[in-house]
Scaffold this active site. Structure first.
Site, mmCIF file in Angstrom:
data_model
loop_
_atom_site.group_PDB
_atom_site.id
_atom_site.type_symbol
_atom_site.label_atom_id
_atom_site.label_comp_id
_atom_site.label_asym_id
_atom_site.label_seq_id
_atom_site.Cartn_x
_atom_site.Cartn_y
_atom_site.Cartn_z
ATOM 1 C CD GLU A 195 10.405 12.524 11.576
ATOM 2 O OE1 GLU A 195 9.339 12.116 11.708
ATOM 3 O OE2 GLU A 195 11.507 11.724 11.076
ATOM 4 C CE LYS A 237 -1.872 2.866 2.210
ATOM 5 N NZ LYS A 237 -1.698 4.474 1.927
ATOM 6 C CD GLU A 285 12.686 3.773 8.730
ATOM 7 O OE1 GLU A 285 12.586 4.599 9.350
ATOM 8 O OE2 GLU A 285 12.613 3.451 7.791
ATOM 9 C CB CYS A 299 13.069 8.630 8.490
ATOM 10 S SG CYS A 299 13.631 7.180 7.524
HETATM 11 P P1 ADP Z 1 3.775 11.039 6.777
HETATM 12 O O1 ADP Z 1 3.466 11.264 8.304
HETATM 13 O O2 ADP Z 1 5.223 10.738 6.602
HETATM 14 O O3 ADP Z 1 2.953 11.365 5.922
HETATM 15 P P2 ADP Z 1 2.476 8.619 7.513
HETATM 16 O O4 ADP Z 1 2.965 7.709 8.712
HETATM 17 O O5 ADP Z 1 1.303 9.628 7.715
HETATM 18 O O6 ADP Z 1 3.548 9.161 7.012
HETATM 19 O O7 ADP Z 1 2.041 7.553 6.237
HETATM 20 C C1 ADP Z 1 2.905 6.437 5.952
HETATM 21 C C2 ADP Z 1 1.991 5.524 5.364
HETATM 22 O O8 ADP Z 1 1.084 4.997 6.377
HETATM 23 C C3 ADP Z 1 1.131 6.043 4.233
HETATM 24 O O9 ADP Z 1 1.181 4.926 3.142
HETATM 25 C C4 ADP Z 1 -0.314 6.197 4.798
HETATM 26 O O10 ADP Z 1 -1.216 6.055 4.110
HETATM 27 C C5 ADP Z 1 -0.266 5.160 5.762
HETATM 28 N N1 ADP Z 1 -1.220 5.168 6.995
HETATM 29 C C6 ADP Z 1 -1.894 6.510 7.448
HETATM 30 N N2 ADP Z 1 -2.595 6.306 8.267
HETATM 31 C C7 ADP Z 1 -2.804 4.814 8.529
HETATM 32 C C8 ADP Z 1 -3.539 4.336 9.454
HETATM 33 N N3 ADP Z 1 -4.184 4.599 10.308
HETATM 34 N N4 ADP Z 1 -3.349 2.830 9.282
HETATM 35 C C9 ADP Z 1 -2.443 2.353 8.325
HETATM 36 N N5 ADP Z 1 -1.754 2.957 7.474
HETATM 37 C C10 ADP Z 1 -1.864 4.355 7.762
#
Ligand code: ADP
Length: 492
Positions: free
Chosen positions: A395, A187, A262, A296
C-alpha cells in the site's frame, strides 16, 4: 503559493485548540504541545496539546463515569435521537468552517472537504434514527420460564482514527457509539487533530452530556497505544494501517476488549473490453487519485483487459495529465498535497522502487516542486506492471496507479485476489453476468460495479483478509456497538 483567506472563525479556532475531556477544553496534564503542519505550505499552523498516558487515563475516567451514571444511555431513546439529529444539523450548518479547517490541516481541496462535511452530517442523521430501534427479543424455552434478551451498550469505547478523512472517520466512530448508548474517547491522528476537536465541541453544543464524547490529541505510540491498552476501555474501533492495526490488536489483549479493525488495501479496479470507456476512465482516475490517493479503498491496481489496454491507457493518461494540482483552498483545485514530508518521501520512494522493478512511468513520477514547499506529488501512472512487483503488492497511500494487463475474466479475478488485502474492488463492464460473476469471485468487503468509491451510512463497510475485521456503518454497527444479555425469569 498564494495565501488564501481564512474564515475568521477558523483563524480564531487555530489560536488555541484544546482537547475536550469531561465536557471541558483542556491542555495536556504535562502541558506539552505539538505542532500541526499545513501540508500545502510545510509551515506550522498551530499547536495542540500533546496528550499521553495521563490524559488518556483522565479521559477514560470521564467516559467511564458518564457511562456508569447513565448520563447518555439513561436518556429516553427519543431524546438521544434528537441530540444526534441536532449534531448532524450543526455540522451541516458549519460546513464552510469545518471544510476550511479540514483543508488546511490535511491538504485536501476545500471543495472536496465541503462534500465530506455534508457526508459527516448525514452519518449523524442516519444514526439519529437508531436509538429508538434497538430491541431485545423473547425466547421460548421451558414453559415455567420467561426468557428475554436485553441489548445493551458495550460501555467505554476508544476510537483511533487516521489522517486521510479525519472528520468522516471521527463520525464513523462517534455516531454509532452514541446511537447505541456508549461513551467514547476519540484519538485523532497527530497529523490532523483539528476537526476532531471541533466535533467534540459541537457534541457539547448539540446536548451530548459531559464526558460522553472525549477527544485526546496526541501521538500514536503515546496516546494511541495508551488507549488501546487501557484496562477500562471496553472496545476499540481502529482505522489505519495494517501494521498499526496489529499493534492495536496486541495492545487490546490485556482486558480482552472488543476490537474492530479497518485497515489497508490494494484494491483492484478492473476494466473489461465491453466497458463504457468514458465512464471507466473517469471512474478509474478518481478511484485512484481522490484525496491524493490517500484512501484505503483506492483502486491502485488498474487491471485492464488486453484488447482495450492501449486505448484505455492513453485515455487515462490524458485524463490524469489534465488534473489540477494546487492550493487546496482554491475551489478549482482537484488534487492537493500528500499529508506530510514523511509521506511524500514514502510515495516518491515507491515511485523509485517501481522504476527499478522495471515498470514504466507513463505520466507523473516526480514531486511537483513548482508548487513550493508543500508536499505535492504528481499524479503518477505506471504501465507494464506485474502483480508481483512491490508497487502492486504494497500500500503506497499516495497518487500512484499501477496498470496491469489481464487476458480475461478468470485471470482478472485471480490477479485481483492475489494480494494480502481485501477491502474493495471496482469492475467496469456492460455485461451483467460478468459483473456479478466478478463481484462474487472477488474477496473484498466492497465491490463497485460501474462506479467506484461510493460509501453511505446505511451500507456496511470493512475488509476481508488483512484489510481487517468487523463491519462499520449500517445495521452491522448494532452488532459491534452493543452486547446482549439473556435474562431468565422463573415463573413458578
Ligand atoms: P497511517 O499509516 O495511515 O499514518 P497509522 O496506522 O500509522 O496510519 O495511524 C492511524 C492511527 O493510529 C493514528 O491515530 C495514529 O496516531 C495511531 N497509532 C499509531 N501507532 C499506534 C500505536 N502503536 N497504538 C495505537 N495507535 C497508534
Amino acid at each position: 503559493m498564494p495565501q488564501a483567506e481564512l474564515l475568521p472563525e477558523v483563524t480564531k479556532f487555530i489560536e488555541s485548540p484544546k482537547m475536550v475531556i469531561g465536557g471541558k477544553s483542556v491542555d495536556a496534564v504535562s502541558r506539552d504541545m505539538f505542532d500541526v503542519i499545513d501540508p500545502a505550505t510545510g509551515r506550522v499552523l498551530c499547536e495542540v496539546p500533546r496528550g499521553g498516558v495521563a490524559d488518556i487515563d483522565v479521559a477514560v475516567g470521564a467516559a467511564r463515569q458518564a457511562h456508569e451514571e447513565r448520563r447518555w444511555a439513561g436518556l429516553r431513546p427519543g431524546k438521544r435521537t434528537e441530540v444526534l439529529y441536532k449534531l448532524g444539523e450543526l455540522v451541516k450548518r458549519n460546513i464552510s468552517e469545518l471544510a476550511q479547517l479540514e483543508s488546511i490541516d490535511s491538504g485536501k481541496p476545500v471543495s472536496i472537504a465541503s462534500g465530506e462535511m455534508w457526508a459527516v452530517g448525514e452519518v449523524f442523521r442516519y444514526y439519529s434514527g437508531w436509538p429508538t430501534k434497538v430491541f431485545g427479543e423473547t425466547t421460548p424455552t421451558d414453559d415455567n420460564m420467561f426468557v428475554y434478551s436485553l441489548r445493551e451498550p458495550i460501555g467505554v469505547c476508544g476510537g483511533i482514527i487516521p489522517w486521510n478523512f479525519p472528520m468522516i472517520m471521527a463520525a464513523w466512530k462517534v455516531a454509532p457509539a452514541l446511537a447505541f448508548g456508549n461513551t467514547i474517547v476519540l484519538k485523532p491522528a497527530e497529523q490532523t487533530p483539528l476537526t476532531a476537536i471541533r466535533l467534540g465541541e459541537l457534541c457539547l453544543e448539540a446536548g451530548v452530556p459531559e464526558g460522553v464524547v472525549n477527544v485526546v490529541t496526541g501521538f500514536g505510540q503515546e496516546a494511541g497505544q495508551a488507549l488501546a491498552q487501557h484496562p477500562d476501555v471496553d472496545k476499540i474501533a481502529f482505522t489505519g494501517s495494517t501494521e498499526v492495526g496489529r499493534k492495536v490488536l496486541h495492545a487490546s489483549e490485556g482486558n480482552l476488549k472488543r476490537v474492530t479493525l479497518e485497515l489497508g488495501g490494494k484494491s483492484p479496479n478492473i476494466v473489461f473490453s465491453d466497458a463504457n470507456m468514458k465512464r471507466a476512465t473517469r471512474g478509474s482516475m478518481h478511484g485512484v487519485f481522490l484525496n491524493s490517493g490517500q484512501v484505503c479503498t483506492a483502486g491502485t491496481r488498474i487491471l485492464v483487459e488486453k484488447s482495450v489496454h492501449d486505448d484505455f491507457v492513453s485515455a487515462l493518461l490524458d485524463a490524469t495529465a489534465s488534473m489540477k494540482l494546487g492550493n487546496p483552498l482554491e475551489e478549482e483545485t482537484q488534487m492537493g498535497p500528500v499529508i506530510s514530508q514523511e509521506q511524500m518521501e514514502r510515495v516518491t520512494g515507491y515511485i523509485e522502487i517501481g522504476r527499478s522493478e522495471g515498470a514504466e512511468v507513463a505520466v507523473g513520477g516526480e514531486r511537483a516542486s513548482e508548487l513550493g514547499d508543500g508536499y505535492f506529488v504528481q499524479p503518477t501512472v505506471f504501465t507494464g506492471v506485474r502483480n508481483d512487483m512491490r508497487i502492486a503488492q504494497e500500500e503506497i497511500f499516495g497518487p500512484v496507479a499501477a496498470v496491469i494487463e489481464v487476458a480475461d475474466v478468470d485471470e482478472a479475478i485471480a490477479v485481483a485476489n492475489d494480494t494480502i488485502y481485501g477491502l474493495a474492488a471496482a469492475v467496469w463492464t456492460s455485461d451483467v453476468s460478468k459483473a456479478h460473476k466478478v463481484a462474487r469471485g472477488i474477496k473484498a468487503g466492497t465491490v463497485w460495479v460501474n462506479t467506484a468509491g461510493n460509501v453511505d451510512p446505511s451500507v456496511s463497510f470493512g475488509g476481508y483478509k488483512q484489510s481487517g475485521f468487523g463491519r462499520e456503518l449500517g445495521r452491522h454497527s448494532l452488532e459491534t456497538y452493543t452486547q446482549t444479555k439473556s435474562v431468565w425469569v422463573n415463573l413458578r
